[in-house]
Scaffold this active site. Structure first.
Site, PDB file in Angstrom:
ATOM      1  N   ASN A  10       0.874  -1.179   0.000  1.00 21.33           N
ATOM      2  CA  ASN A  10       0.000   0.000   0.000  1.00 21.33           C
ATOM      3  C   ASN A  10       0.908   1.226   0.000  1.00 21.33           C
ATOM      4  O   ASN A  10       1.511   1.557   1.014  1.00 21.33           O
ATOM      5  CB  ASN A  10      -0.893  -0.029   1.256  1.00 21.33           C
ATOM      6  CG  ASN A  10      -1.731   1.225   1.396  1.00 21.33           C
ATOM      7  OD1 ASN A  10      -1.773   2.069   0.487  1.00 21.33           O
ATOM      8  ND2 ASN A  10      -2.401   1.362   2.537  1.00 21.33           N
ATOM      9  N   LYS A  12       0.162   4.229  -0.191  1.00 19.36           N
ATOM     10  CA  LYS A  12      -0.449   5.416   0.435  1.00 19.36           C
ATOM     11  C   LYS A  12      -0.224   6.646  -0.445  1.00 19.36           C
ATOM     12  O   LYS A  12      -0.136   6.503  -1.667  1.00 19.36           O
ATOM     13  CB  LYS A  12       0.073   5.597   1.866  1.00 19.36           C
ATOM     14  CG  LYS A  12      -0.117   4.317   2.696  1.00 19.36           C
ATOM     15  CD  LYS A  12       0.074   4.499   4.163  1.00 19.36           C
ATOM     16  CE  LYS A  12      -0.171   3.171   4.877  1.00 19.36           C
ATOM     17  NZ  LYS A  12      -0.022   3.273   6.317  1.00 19.36           N
ATOM     18  N   HIS A 102      -9.467   1.227   5.143  1.00 15.59           N
ATOM     19  CA  HIS A 102      -8.183   1.427   5.824  1.00 15.59           C
ATOM     20  C   HIS A 102      -8.400   2.378   7.002  1.00 15.59           C
ATOM     21  O   HIS A 102      -9.215   3.309   6.915  1.00 15.59           O
ATOM     22  CB  HIS A 102      -7.152   1.996   4.840  1.00 15.59           C
ATOM     23  CG  HIS A 102      -5.758   1.945   5.391  1.00 15.59           C
ATOM     24  ND1 HIS A 102      -5.299   2.849   6.314  1.00 15.59           N
ATOM     25  CD2 HIS A 102      -4.750   1.064   5.179  1.00 15.59           C
ATOM     26  CE1 HIS A 102      -4.054   2.519   6.643  1.00 15.59           C
ATOM     27  NE2 HIS A 102      -3.705   1.442   5.972  1.00 15.59           N
ATOM     28  N   GLU A 104      -6.753   4.753   8.016  1.00 16.41           N
ATOM     29  CA  GLU A 104      -6.538   6.176   7.680  1.00 16.41           C
ATOM     30  C   GLU A 104      -7.783   6.761   7.030  1.00 16.41           C
ATOM     31  O   GLU A 104      -8.121   7.922   7.243  1.00 16.41           O
ATOM     32  CB  GLU A 104      -5.293   6.308   6.777  1.00 16.41           C
ATOM     33  CG  GLU A 104      -4.017   6.074   7.584  1.00 16.41           C
ATOM     34  CD  GLU A 104      -2.874   5.441   6.814  1.00 16.41           C
ATOM     35  OE1 GLU A 104      -2.896   5.450   5.572  1.00 16.41           O
ATOM     36  OE2 GLU A 104      -1.954   4.915   7.476  1.00 16.41           O
ATOM     37  N   GLU A 174      -5.118  -4.883  10.619  1.00 20.13           N
ATOM     38  CA  GLU A 174      -4.079  -3.882  10.825  1.00 20.13           C
ATOM     39  C   GLU A 174      -4.327  -3.141  12.149  1.00 20.13           C
ATOM     40  O   GLU A 174      -5.100  -2.178  12.178  1.00 20.13           O
ATOM     41  CB  GLU A 174      -4.094  -2.859   9.683  1.00 20.13           C
ATOM     42  CG  GLU A 174      -3.833  -3.449   8.324  1.00 20.13           C
ATOM     43  CD  GLU A 174      -3.284  -2.414   7.346  1.00 20.13           C
ATOM     44  OE1 GLU A 174      -2.217  -2.655   6.794  1.00 20.13           O
ATOM     45  OE2 GLU A 174      -3.908  -1.344   7.173  1.00 20.13           O
ATOM     46  N   GLY A 180       2.826   2.240  10.858  1.00 19.14           N
ATOM     47  CA  GLY A 180       3.782   3.335  10.715  1.00 19.14           C
ATOM     48  C   GLY A 180       4.547   3.672  11.985  1.00 19.14           C
ATOM     49  O   GLY A 180       5.185   4.710  12.073  1.00 19.14           O
ATOM     50  N   SER A 220       3.674  -2.185  10.300  1.00 20.56           N
ATOM     51  CA  SER A 220       5.129  -2.264  10.472  1.00 20.56           C
ATOM     52  C   SER A 220       5.718  -3.616  10.062  1.00 20.56           C
ATOM     53  O   SER A 220       6.629  -4.123  10.715  1.00 20.56           O
ATOM     54  CB  SER A 220       5.514  -1.903  11.916  1.00 20.56           C
ATOM     55  OG  SER A 220       5.143  -0.561  12.200  1.00 20.56           O
TER      56      SER A 220
END
Ligand code: 13P
Length: 258
Positions: A10, A12, A102, A104, A174, A180, A220
């Site tokens: 991904n 992003k 996701h 985010e 996730e 991250g 990660s």
């Protein structure tokens, strides 16, 4: 039950056209000598503006080793939805997958479970495969509500979807606190949560269908973590963020899943 692993990158909001082309070309070259049968399914998810160049690189030249994904979509076919991209528009680039839900998108853009469900239904109707993300915040983990939260996200995302279609979706677990941050979720714990997801899928769609669903871990993932993650009974691959932006680390992760 053998499920073909997926290693998905991904990207992003990274990489313009030139950078995207360079990255996908590097991945393609690095895996060209590995037999297709030996590889996991390799997926890259560039930004919308790079779908064209990446698609030309992997689809038009018949590279069956890399599949294309979009990072989001809108569920309506067309109309007055400024800034949105429809599933057919994504399909136009020969994409196979679309990432939805996701964290985010949920946290920064306020996407609801209902919206994610509408997207999942529309993606399946269009003949593509959703990669449905779920995961808990650190606060939810500390409160001990991880399992119930994730079960609720899965039930809501798959509401109204036929059991035989559930078998084909891809889920990505996730944990938000692992995204991250460099803090990978312990592999055994990720496997435990993923087994819980499969139990929820069994309730929704029956064991035979649930056993077919590929469930990825994301958060990660690094070259150093992938082997242990892939050794778990229920982890069927990885959704990789940061480490998918460099050819070397992404290819090491792909190789770690062989
Ligand atoms: P990182 O691998 O950078 O933690 O990102 C994970 C992720 O959000 C993939 O969708």
């Amino acid at each position: 039950m053998s499920r073909r692993p997926i290693i998905a990158g991904n990207w992003k909001m990274h990489n313009n056209r030139e950078e995207s082309l360079k990255l996908v070309s590097g991945i393609k070259d690095a895996i060209q000598n590995i037999d297709l049968d030996a590889l996991p399914e390799v997926v890259v998810a560039p930004v919308f503006t790079s779908l064209h160049v990446v698609s030309e690189k992997i689809c038009n030249c018949g590279c069956a080793k890399i599949k294309l994904a979009a990072q989001n979509c809108y569920y309506e076919a067309k109309g007055a939805f400024t800034g949105e991209v429809s599933i057919d528009m994504i399909k136009d680039f020969d994409a196979k997958y679309i990432i939805i839900g996701h964290s985010e998108r949920r946290q920064i853009f306020g996407e609801s479970d209902e919206m994610i469900n509408k997207k999942a239904i529309a993606i399946i109707d269009a003949g593509l495969t959703p990669i449905i993300c779920c995961g808990e915040t650190l606060e939810q983990r500390e409160l001990g509500v991880t399992d119930s939260h994730i079960a609720s996200q899965i039930v809501k995302a798959l509401d109204g979807i036929k059991p035989s279609d559930v078998a084909n979706v891809v889920i990505a677990y996730e944990p938000i606190w692992a995204i991250g941050t460099g803090k990978t979720c312990d592999s055994a714990e990720a496997n435990r949560v993923i087994k819980g997801i499969r139990a929820t899928l069994t309730q929704i769609a029956g064991k035979e269908n649930a056993d077919k669903v590929r469930i990825l871990y994301g958060g990660s993932v690094k070259p150093e973590t992938i082997k242990e993650q892939m050794a778990q009974s229920d982890i069927d691959g990885a959704l990789v963020g940061g480490a998918s932006l460099k050819v070397d680390s992404f290819v090491e992760i792909i190789k770690g899943a062989i």
